[in-house]
Design an enzyme around this catalytic site. Structure first.
Site, PDB file in Angstrom:
ATOM      1  N   ALA A   1     -19.988   0.730   3.427  1.00  0.00           N
ATOM      2  CA  ALA A   1     -19.238   0.347   2.230  1.00  0.00           C
ATOM      3  C   ALA A   1     -20.086  -0.553   1.327  1.00  0.00           C
ATOM      4  CB  ALA A   1     -17.949  -0.361   2.644  1.00  0.00           C
TER       5      ALA A   1
ATOM      6  N   GLN B   1       5.209   5.674  15.741  1.00  0.00           N
ATOM      7  CA  GLN B   1       4.129   5.049  14.963  1.00  0.00           C
ATOM      8  C   GLN B   1       3.028   4.477  15.851  1.00  0.00           C
ATOM      9  OE1 GLN B   1       6.960   2.867  12.326  1.00  0.00           O
ATOM     10  NE2 GLN B   1       5.088   2.464  11.199  1.00  0.00           N
TER      11      GLN B   1
ATOM     12  N   ARG C   1     -16.134   2.693   3.269  1.00  0.00           N
ATOM     13  CA  ARG C   1     -17.049   3.726   3.742  1.00  0.00           C
ATOM     14  C   ARG C   1     -16.288   4.998   4.062  1.00  0.00           C
ATOM     15  NH1 ARG C   1     -19.193   3.746   9.693  1.00  0.00           N
ATOM     16  NH2 ARG C   1     -17.052   4.468   9.817  1.00  0.00           N
ATOM     17  N   GLY C   2     -15.116   4.848   4.711  1.00  0.00           N
ATOM     18  CA  GLY C   2     -14.355   6.016   5.163  1.00  0.00           C
ATOM     19  C   GLY C   2     -14.826   6.449   6.532  1.00  0.00           C
TER      20      GLY C   2
ATOM     21  N   TYR D   1      -6.784   6.805  -0.276  1.00  0.00           N
ATOM     22  CA  TYR D   1      -7.630   7.925  -0.657  1.00  0.00           C
ATOM     23  C   TYR D   1      -7.708   8.844   0.551  1.00  0.00           C
ATOM     24  CZ  TYR D   1     -11.815   9.643  -3.154  1.00  0.00           C
ATOM     25  OH  TYR D   1     -12.726  10.360  -3.851  1.00  0.00           O
TER      26      TYR D   1
ATOM     27  N   LYS E   1     -21.304  -7.418   2.758  1.00  0.00           N
ATOM     28  CA  LYS E   1     -20.465  -6.635   1.832  1.00  0.00           C
ATOM     29  C   LYS E   1     -19.889  -7.541   0.739  1.00  0.00           C
ATOM     30  CE  LYS E   1     -16.631  -4.623   3.629  1.00  0.00           C
ATOM     31  NZ  LYS E   1     -15.906  -3.586   4.375  1.00  0.00           N
TER      32      LYS E   1
ATOM     33  N   LYS F   1       7.914   3.631   2.273  1.00  0.00           N
ATOM     34  CA  LYS F   1       9.323   3.424   2.630  1.00  0.00           C
ATOM     35  C   LYS F   1       9.865   2.256   1.817  1.00  0.00           C
ATOM     36  CE  LYS F   1       9.022   5.212   7.313  1.00  0.00           C
ATOM     37  NZ  LYS F   1       8.680   4.795   8.672  1.00  0.00           N
TER      38      LYS F   1
ATOM     39  N   GLU G   1       0.863  -1.190   0.000  1.00  0.00           N
ATOM     40  CA  GLU G   1       0.000   0.000   0.000  1.00  0.00           C
ATOM     41  C   GLU G   1       0.897   1.238   0.000  1.00  0.00           C
ATOM     42  OE1 GLU G   1      -3.539   0.757   2.828  1.00  0.00           O
ATOM     43  OE2 GLU G   1      -2.047   2.219   3.473  1.00  0.00           O
TER      44      GLU G   1
ATOM     45  N   TYR H   1     -11.531  -6.500   9.306  1.00  0.00           N
ATOM     46  CA  TYR H   1     -10.900  -6.174  10.591  1.00  0.00           C
ATOM     47  C   TYR H   1     -10.798  -7.421  11.472  1.00  0.00           C
ATOM     48  CZ  TYR H   1     -12.108  -1.668   8.712  1.00  0.00           C
ATOM     49  OH  TYR H   1     -12.201  -0.588   7.871  1.00  0.00           O
TER      50      TYR H   1
HETATM   51  P1  FAD Z   1     -17.920  -0.684   6.473  1.00  0.00           P
HETATM   52  O1  FAD Z   1     -17.645  -1.984   5.831  1.00  0.00           O
HETATM   53  O2  FAD Z   1     -19.097   0.106   6.016  1.00  0.00           O
HETATM   54  O3  FAD Z   1     -18.031  -0.930   8.054  1.00  0.00           O
HETATM   55  C1  FAD Z   1     -18.045   0.172   8.954  1.00  0.00           C
HETATM   56  C2  FAD Z   1     -18.814  -0.189  10.219  1.00  0.00           C
HETATM   57  O4  FAD Z   1     -20.203  -0.280   9.926  1.00  0.00           O
HETATM   58  C3  FAD Z   1     -18.411  -1.549  10.815  1.00  0.00           C
HETATM   59  O5  FAD Z   1     -18.464  -1.442  12.222  1.00  0.00           O
HETATM   60  C4  FAD Z   1     -19.500  -2.484  10.322  1.00  0.00           C
HETATM   61  O6  FAD Z   1     -19.683  -3.603  11.166  1.00  0.00           O
HETATM   62  C5  FAD Z   1     -20.709  -1.550  10.318  1.00  0.00           C
HETATM   63  N1  FAD Z   1     -21.760  -1.920   9.353  1.00  0.00           N
HETATM   64  C6  FAD Z   1     -21.608  -2.282   8.065  1.00  0.00           C
HETATM   65  N2  FAD Z   1     -22.809  -2.502   7.480  1.00  0.00           N
HETATM   66  C7  FAD Z   1     -23.745  -2.248   8.427  1.00  0.00           C
HETATM   67  C8  FAD Z   1     -25.185  -2.297   8.456  1.00  0.00           C
HETATM   68  N3  FAD Z   1     -25.891  -2.658   7.374  1.00  0.00           N
HETATM   69  N4  FAD Z   1     -25.816  -1.970   9.611  1.00  0.00           N
HETATM   70  C9  FAD Z   1     -25.112  -1.614  10.722  1.00  0.00           C
HETATM   71  N5  FAD Z   1     -23.753  -1.557  10.755  1.00  0.00           N
HETATM   72  C10 FAD Z   1     -23.086  -1.881   9.625  1.00  0.00           C
HETATM   73  N6  FAD Z   1      -9.905   5.262   4.986  1.00  0.00           N
HETATM   74  C11 FAD Z   1      -9.730   6.296   4.128  1.00  0.00           C
HETATM   75  O7  FAD Z   1     -10.282   7.406   4.354  1.00  0.00           O
HETATM   76  N7  FAD Z   1      -8.948   6.178   2.992  1.00  0.00           N
HETATM   77  C12 FAD Z   1      -8.315   5.017   2.686  1.00  0.00           C
HETATM   78  O8  FAD Z   1      -7.616   4.909   1.661  1.00  0.00           O
HETATM   79  C13 FAD Z   1      -8.477   3.889   3.568  1.00  0.00           C
HETATM   80  N8  FAD Z   1      -7.913   2.697   3.286  1.00  0.00           N
HETATM   81  C14 FAD Z   1      -8.126   1.610   4.116  1.00  0.00           C
HETATM   82  C15 FAD Z   1      -7.603   0.354   3.772  1.00  0.00           C
HETATM   83  C16 FAD Z   1      -7.806  -0.757   4.587  1.00  0.00           C
HETATM   84  C17 FAD Z   1      -7.231  -2.101   4.199  1.00  0.00           C
HETATM   85  C18 FAD Z   1      -8.560  -0.617   5.795  1.00  0.00           C
HETATM   86  C19 FAD Z   1      -8.769  -1.795   6.696  1.00  0.00           C
HETATM   87  C20 FAD Z   1      -9.108   0.619   6.132  1.00  0.00           C
HETATM   88  C21 FAD Z   1      -8.914   1.744   5.302  1.00  0.00           C
HETATM   89  N9  FAD Z   1      -9.468   2.999   5.595  1.00  0.00           N
HETATM   90  C22 FAD Z   1      -9.293   4.066   4.737  1.00  0.00           C
HETATM   91  C23 FAD Z   1     -10.223   3.205   6.851  1.00  0.00           C
HETATM   92  C24 FAD Z   1     -11.735   2.962   6.682  1.00  0.00           C
HETATM   93  O9  FAD Z   1     -12.281   3.962   5.862  1.00  0.00           O
HETATM   94  C25 FAD Z   1     -12.363   3.001   8.084  1.00  0.00           C
HETATM   95  O10 FAD Z   1     -11.921   1.907   8.843  1.00  0.00           O
HETATM   96  C26 FAD Z   1     -13.882   3.142   8.140  1.00  0.00           C
HETATM   97  O11 FAD Z   1     -14.229   3.468   9.487  1.00  0.00           O
HETATM   98  C27 FAD Z   1     -14.644   1.867   7.770  1.00  0.00           C
HETATM   99  O12 FAD Z   1     -14.611   1.618   6.441  1.00  0.00           O
HETATM  100  P2  FAD Z   1     -15.184   0.209   5.858  1.00  0.00           P
HETATM  101  O13 FAD Z   1     -15.160   0.316   4.394  1.00  0.00           O
HETATM  102  O14 FAD Z   1     -14.495  -0.917   6.507  1.00  0.00           O
HETATM  103  O15 FAD Z   1     -16.694   0.327   6.416  1.00  0.00           O
END
Ligand code: FAD
Length: 284
Positions: free
Chosen positions: A126, A213, A106-107, A48, A166, A273, A16, A146
């Protein structure tokens, strides 16, 4: 019995990167990426900016990876705070740039977002973004997961239920949040395989090479820090070179164990890095 062990499985490798904030550093990212190509990754993903800031930079980097380096590029995209028109514009830009694979996220809620805006957002999770992308684009879609549960989720079980939704919406591979104790990952993998989630899972490894970190990236991730890693920081944290070496050793040991368990892929959070990533790859 653990379902993850398979000694014949070839473990993939990916990195990444993130778009540097300063313009002069941004130019260096292309040299960095050429260095990463030498390590033969299966794909490189590009983050992003929170809230979609600098989205154009993510696309520019992903396009370079895909078109210039001929390596599979994954552009991260988020949806919280976006309208469908914004996403349509982003998807068109990705297509134009020759990028055909995204990590659909989702972000996190931007600080500037009011409660009213947050509660009336167009994309709640998401999985809503995944549904949108499946309907409107032919992009390949990966998703985040996670091993120690997402910080908002009341339980791992509930989080995994939403992960299943998802994946069923159209996610074809997963990348994990960083973790420092492989037992969490194996437990997670056993659980999701048991639930019928069979897409490849890339294990996210963050090399901890400075004590700082832990206070920043790691605390934001919600990942737990095992005593062994905390001891390394207590012992070497003050000495830059020793800390770096100990952090690399820790990541190498984690990766070797994951490979022995035949995991699908190792995804190194490179933090841009090259030297550290190269040293790790030479030892695994
Ligand atoms: P989701 O999959 O939507 O989950 C978020 C929360 O909502 C979880 O607790 C889940 O259990 C809950 N949930 C999901 N669906 C439902 C439902 N139907 N009803 C109730 N609850 C629900 N962030 C950035 O801004 N930019 C990046 O580039 C970025 N890259 C990342 C890369 C990786 C590999 C990871 C692990 C995270 C990254 N993140 C990034 C962080 C990420 O945006 C956050 O962790 C965010 O809080 C959750 O995103 P998600 O897509 O996992 O969310």
């Amino acid at each position: 019995m653990s379902q993850v062990i398979s000694s014949t499985h070839k473990t993939g490798l990916s990195f990444e990167v993130f778009p540097p904030k300063k313009e002069d550093e941004f130019e260096n990212v292309f040299t960095l990426l050429r260095g990463f190509k030498e390590l033969n990754p299966d794909f490189i993903s590009c983050t992003y900016g929170a809230g979609g800031s600098r989205a154009g930079k993510t696309i520019e980097i992903a396009s370079f990876i895909q078109k210039e380096l001929q390596i599979d590029a994954i552009a991260h995209i988020t949806c919280v705070g976006f309208r469908k028109e914004d996403l349509a514009r982003n998807c068109a830009a990705l297509k134009e740039a020759g990028v055909n694979h995204v990590l659909a996220l989702r972000g996190d809620r931007p600080q500037s977002m009011t409660d009213e805006q947050f509660n009336s957002r167009e994309f709640f999770y998401a999985s809503d973004l995944v549904h949108y992308l499946k309907e409107h684009t032919d992009l390949q879609i990966s998703g985040a997961c996670y091993p120690e549960k997402h910080f908002e989720s009341p339980s791992l079980e509930e989080d995994l239920q939403h992960l299943k939704e998802k994946v069923e919406a159209g996610v074809t591979s997963l990348v994990t949040q960083m973790f420092f104790d492989n037992t969490y990952f194996y437990r997670f993998l056993d659980k999701i395989r048991g639930m019928g989630i069979h897409v490849p899972v890339h294990a996210g490894i963050m090399p901890i090479t400075t004590a700082k970190q832990l206070g920043t990236t790691v605390s934001l991730s919600g990942s737990s820090v095992p005593k062994k890693l905390a001891d390394i920081i207590a012992t070497y944290g003050e000495d830059k070179d020793d800390m770096r070496k100990a952090g690399i050793d820790y990541a190498v040991n984690q990766i070797r164990d994951l490979k022995e368990h035949g995991v699908d892929g190792i995804h190194i959070y490179s933090m841009n890095k090259l030297k550290t990533t190269t040293e790790i790859c030479s030892q695994i």
